[in-house]
Design a protein around this motif. Sequence first.
Motif, PDB file in Angstrom:
ATOM      1  N   ALA A 173      40.614  10.135 -44.451  1.00 21.01           N
ATOM      2  CA  ALA A 173      40.672  11.669 -44.760  1.00 21.01           C
ATOM      3  C   ALA A 173      42.193  11.686 -44.475  1.00 21.01           C
ATOM      4  CB  ALA A 173      40.035  12.316 -43.391  1.00 21.01           C
ATOM      5  N   HIS A 174      42.803  11.025 -44.085  1.00 13.70           N
ATOM      6  CA  HIS A 174      44.223  11.227 -43.828  1.00 13.70           C
ATOM      7  C   HIS A 174      45.332  10.328 -44.485  1.00 13.70           C
ATOM      8  CE1 HIS A 174      42.933  14.666 -41.543  1.00 13.70           C
ATOM      9  NE2 HIS A 174      42.378  13.636 -40.683  1.00 13.70           N
ATOM     10  N   ASN A 175      44.936   9.738 -45.608  1.00  7.84           N
ATOM     11  CA  ASN A 175      45.605   8.636 -46.152  1.00  7.84           C
ATOM     12  C   ASN A 175      47.032   9.085 -46.812  1.00  7.84           C
ATOM     13  OD1 ASN A 175      43.961   6.757 -45.746  1.00  7.84           O
ATOM     14  ND2 ASN A 175      43.029   6.727 -47.841  1.00  7.84           N
ATOM     15  N   HIS A 177      43.768   3.847 -53.887  1.00 10.32           N
ATOM     16  CA  HIS A 177      45.106   4.568 -54.158  1.00 10.32           C
ATOM     17  C   HIS A 177      45.442   4.090 -55.727  1.00 10.32           C
ATOM     18  CE1 HIS A 177      45.671   4.659 -49.766  1.00 10.32           C
ATOM     19  NE2 HIS A 177      46.617   5.411 -50.080  1.00 10.32           N
ATOM     20  N   LEU A 178      45.770   4.958 -56.381  1.00  6.90           N
ATOM     21  CA  LEU A 178      45.958   4.939 -58.010  1.00  6.90           C
ATOM     22  C   LEU A 178      47.275   5.688 -58.201  1.00  6.90           C
ATOM     23  CD1 LEU A 178      43.440   6.698 -60.425  1.00  6.90           C
ATOM     24  CD2 LEU A 178      43.858   7.441 -58.023  1.00  6.90           C
ATOM     25  N   SER A 179      47.828   5.206 -59.235  1.00  8.12           N
ATOM     26  CA  SER A 179      49.008   5.776 -59.916  1.00  8.12           C
ATOM     27  C   SER A 179      48.582   6.665 -61.205  1.00  8.12           C
ATOM     28  CB  SER A 179      49.957   4.786 -60.575  1.00  8.12           C
ATOM     29  OG  SER A 179      49.402   4.164 -61.579  1.00  8.12           O
ATOM     30  N   ALA A 180      49.593   7.489 -61.530  1.00  7.99           N
ATOM     31  CA  ALA A 180      49.509   8.163 -62.681  1.00  7.99           C
ATOM     32  C   ALA A 180      49.628   7.259 -63.557  1.00  7.99           C
ATOM     33  CB  ALA A 180      50.370   9.278 -62.928  1.00  7.99           C
ATOM     34  N   TRP A 181      49.362   7.749 -65.050  1.00  3.87           N
ATOM     35  CA  TRP A 181      49.831   6.950 -66.137  1.00  3.87           C
ATOM     36  C   TRP A 181      51.208   6.579 -66.162  1.00  3.87           C
ATOM     37  CZ3 TRP A 181      46.478   3.902 -68.578  1.00  3.87           C
ATOM     38  CH2 TRP A 181      45.322   4.273 -68.847  1.00  3.87           C
ATOM     39  N   ALA A 211      45.916   0.468 -59.715  1.00  2.00           N
ATOM     40  CA  ALA A 211      45.122   0.944 -58.512  1.00  2.00           C
ATOM     41  C   ALA A 211      45.057  -0.233 -57.380  1.00  2.00           C
ATOM     42  CB  ALA A 211      43.640   1.360 -58.762  1.00  2.00           C
ATOM     43  N   VAL A 212      45.034   0.314 -56.231  1.00  5.59           N
ATOM     44  CA  VAL A 212      44.833  -0.885 -55.269  1.00  5.59           C
ATOM     45  C   VAL A 212      43.674  -0.332 -54.229  1.00  5.59           C
ATOM     46  CG1 VAL A 212      47.223  -1.772 -55.508  1.00  5.59           C
ATOM     47  CG2 VAL A 212      46.403  -0.374 -53.286  1.00  5.59           C
ATOM     48  N   TRP A 213      42.959  -1.368 -53.831  1.00  5.61           N
ATOM     49  CA  TRP A 213      41.809  -0.978 -52.861  1.00  5.61           C
ATOM     50  C   TRP A 213      42.322  -1.684 -51.271  1.00  5.61           C
ATOM     51  CZ3 TRP A 213      41.100  -1.374 -57.808  1.00  5.61           C
ATOM     52  CH2 TRP A 213      40.478  -0.628 -58.461  1.00  5.61           C
ATOM     53  N   ASP A 214      41.801  -1.052 -50.275  1.00 10.52           N
ATOM     54  CA  ASP A 214      42.205  -1.567 -48.846  1.00 10.52           C
ATOM     55  C   ASP A 214      40.866  -1.636 -48.300  1.00 10.52           C
ATOM     56  OD1 ASP A 214      42.938  -2.278 -46.356  1.00 10.52           O
ATOM     57  OD2 ASP A 214      43.919  -0.477 -46.064  1.00 10.52           O
ATOM     58  N   PHE A 242      54.228   4.876 -57.552  1.00  9.57           N
ATOM     59  CA  PHE A 242      53.800   5.175 -56.327  1.00  9.57           C
ATOM     60  C   PHE A 242      52.190   5.474 -56.720  1.00  9.57           C
ATOM     61  CE2 PHE A 242      58.068   6.440 -56.334  1.00  9.57           C
ATOM     62  CZ  PHE A 242      58.480   6.050 -55.078  1.00  9.57           C
ATOM     63  N   LEU A 243      51.455   5.094 -55.687  1.00  9.27           N
ATOM     64  CA  LEU A 243      50.289   5.039 -55.505  1.00  9.27           C
ATOM     65  C   LEU A 243      49.503   6.067 -54.714  1.00  9.27           C
ATOM     66  CD1 LEU A 243      49.613   0.963 -55.455  1.00  9.27           C
ATOM     67  CD2 LEU A 243      49.632   2.296 -57.399  1.00  9.27           C
ATOM     68  N   TYR A 244      48.624   6.885 -55.018  1.00 10.41           N
ATOM     69  CA  TYR A 244      48.236   8.080 -54.203  1.00 10.41           C
ATOM     70  C   TYR A 244      46.571   7.963 -53.836  1.00 10.41           C
ATOM     71  CZ  TYR A 244      52.705  10.075 -55.370  1.00 10.41           C
ATOM     72  OH  TYR A 244      53.832  10.333 -55.269  1.00 10.41           O
ATOM     73  N   PRO A 245      46.308   8.254 -52.802  1.00 12.75           N
ATOM     74  CA  PRO A 245      44.992   8.385 -52.432  1.00 12.75           C
ATOM     75  C   PRO A 245      44.038   9.064 -53.601  1.00 12.75           C
ATOM     76  CG  PRO A 245      46.096   9.410 -50.720  1.00 12.75           C
ATOM     77  CD  PRO A 245      46.982   9.011 -51.630  1.00 12.75           C
ATOM     78  N   GLN A 246      42.798   8.517 -53.864  1.00 13.20           N
ATOM     79  CA  GLN A 246      41.991   9.222 -54.823  1.00 13.20           C
ATOM     80  C   GLN A 246      41.115  10.189 -53.982  1.00 13.20           C
ATOM     81  OE1 GLN A 246      39.125  10.790 -56.794  1.00 13.20           O
ATOM     82  NE2 GLN A 246      38.564   8.993 -55.791  1.00 13.20           N
TER      83      GLN A 246
END
Lengths: 375, 403
Positions: free
Chosen positions: B72-74, B267-271, B253-256, B53-57
């Motif tokens: 703002a609302h990712n 968006h990035l994951s935890a370790w 991490a992924v970028w849009d 799971f990748l979360y908005p930084q």
Amino acid sequence: MSKRQLAMVMDLNKCIGCQTCTVACKTQWTNRNGREYMYWNNVETYPGTGYPKNWMDLGGGFDAAGDLQPGVIPNLESDYGVPWDYNYDALAGGASFEPNVEPTWGPNWDEDEGEGIFPQDNYFFYLPRICNHCTNPGCLSACPRDAIFKREEDGVVLVDLDRCQGYRYCIAGCPYKKIYFNPKISKSEKCILCFPRVEQGLPPACAQQCVGRIRFVGFLDDEESQVYKLVHKYKVALGLRSDYGTQPNVYYVPPTESPVKFDANGKIIEGSDRIPVAELEKLFGPEVHDAIKTLKSEMAKRKETGESELMDLLIAYQHADMFRLDNTYYQQVAKEKGLNPLAPVDTRYIAGKYTKTGHSMNFTHAAEPTAGGHH
Amino acid sequence: MKTIATTLLMSALASTTLFGAGAAVNALKVSNDINTISYASALWNKATFSPVFLYPQTTIRMNDKKANEMNAHNHAKKAMVAAVYNDHNIAFMIRWPDATINVQKGESTTTYADGFAVQFASRVDDPNKLPYIGMGSQGRPVVVHLQKVAKDIYEPDGHGEVAYQVNRNQTDLFGKALQAFDKKVQSLGSSDYERSFISEGFRSMTEIKDGSNNSYARIRYLKKDHAWEGTLTRALKDEYVNLNAPAIPVAFAVWDGEKMGRDGLKHLSAWVSVKLQGKQGGEALISALDGTLVGDPKAGKRAVAANGCAGCHQMTAEDAPNILGPSLRNIGGYSTAGYLKESLLNPSAAIVPGYNRNAHSAYPWYTVNNGKRVSAMTDYSWLDQKTQNDIVAYLQTLKAEVK
């Protein structure tokens, strides 16, 4: 803050808007490789839309508490204007003369329009703009990669292209929008105050070529320099939009000499001034009133007595009277750091901890890391 | 292959429970050469795709007004990750949803590229003291492999060919010679934007340009699935990291580009733990990253309120953004329990420098003492064990919904 600071003073009373500075800069630095749309030096008509469009409304800079303000990154098509060229080659074959892209906007699109009603009270003046090489640069503060640095020896603000990743936060952070994104190399680029020239004791190209002799260049701590006298001694040269909190190092002598206005019957209104002081106050702050007073009184003094150091300075009888640069100083700096005197002097990321090859062979090993910076 | 991968994407958590070792991702041992493996390799059919799971930084707010409004609302994203390894290399495949293709084409000042990154920790001696996610931390460097979808990016010095940096109109060439000049200039561009970096804390990220860190990344868009598929292969061991271990921490991490994503806008994951199948051990790391928690989040929420954490930190999206400290509204998404606890007990251990001190001069998050960053945060080591664990458990619940 850097150890020393180079500064430029532009006398707006003398600017004729000929764009020679713009061309000098463009042919030297920005006519190629993704820089075509950039004007490290531009001359805009004030009041006007400016370049990029409405740059004063695009955010950046600092608030009173010293916090960087969010900003907007201008768009090439709508805010800068896509540069166009003509089909010169095809003309010989009988083609009609056409631009290669439909021109929609450019750096001097609204030149000489100004404000007011002709002939009663219309007015405008020229506002040449380069990077302000700020003491507290918004671009530097915004960069998450520490790719922008201010040179210790002269305060010139430069982009380390090796570190720049093309994020463009610097553009949002600069309230003057004087740092540009080069889409071809995907990195930010900006006015370098012609440091390779300055290091050789030559003024920046824009100042060297200025037909109106409006640009003074020197070190602010050099009490003999023209810039010191204009900024600190006479206090007639003021920063542009100092309220952005970046402490700009390009200063302007406000345009005090404008023609009188006419009334509805075409009669001269004695003692009137076309350029509203409120506009000047908006650009140069409340100090503009004192600057105007000093300029007027020195001009009167010159008329009466024939003497005025300030007027002599501003007239700049000889081309060389405008500059006080020092190539021996740069040679000294280079010698102290063990560098090639021609090399740009930044030692922070060279032959770094993790990169064996630096981006210039002239650099020696990195100096002590600065606080809060790279480790 | 495409169909199989799609099915796996659908089957969500099932695959992890299947292998059951507790690791988030299981790397399959293969004997094939994977030096230049891409998404097209049949090997991926054998590998197991697990959800990451990748979360908005949101820890740091960037200064781009438009981008901030757009992001703002990712929501969080669900990616599927698989890995294979042999005696020399390890390769990862990540598939993540993205409705649009965004390519940086070298023409505009306001387009941004889609892309992904895979991150490795250079020191893993203590699984509870991993480098700070994203940029690493002082004394705990990370290596980041980045692949972006960009076309024709030129080196500023034209790969050293300075003569080809001049404006074509200023050359003395014409006709065919000028065409050859244009062609040569064109050839100096690079259509692959793959880079490796090392970073030891925010603002210190430096590109590794000397070829000492070999990697090979590919990316393609799956139109039918509205998803990107990226692969990265790299050496198991080089001078920066040693991945030749039973289990390793990896982050993604992924970028849009559509949402002006770049740098921290991602968006990035935890370790997450990656188990190298067939190697014995690694339990300590796996349980540190994926183990269950002992704390009580409800009690933790009360403790957070009682200790005034919200005075400096934004805790949820509903709270006003607070510039006094890093925002914690997605901290549960990209932080491990170990990191949260360490930060609570020893705030200076891993500092998010956040706002440049120049950019936020009135209220610095940290000071620098003898070259070491000292956090402005009070240390909470005086809290009893239970409260500490409760707070960590609560912080782990702070994250955006997955969509």
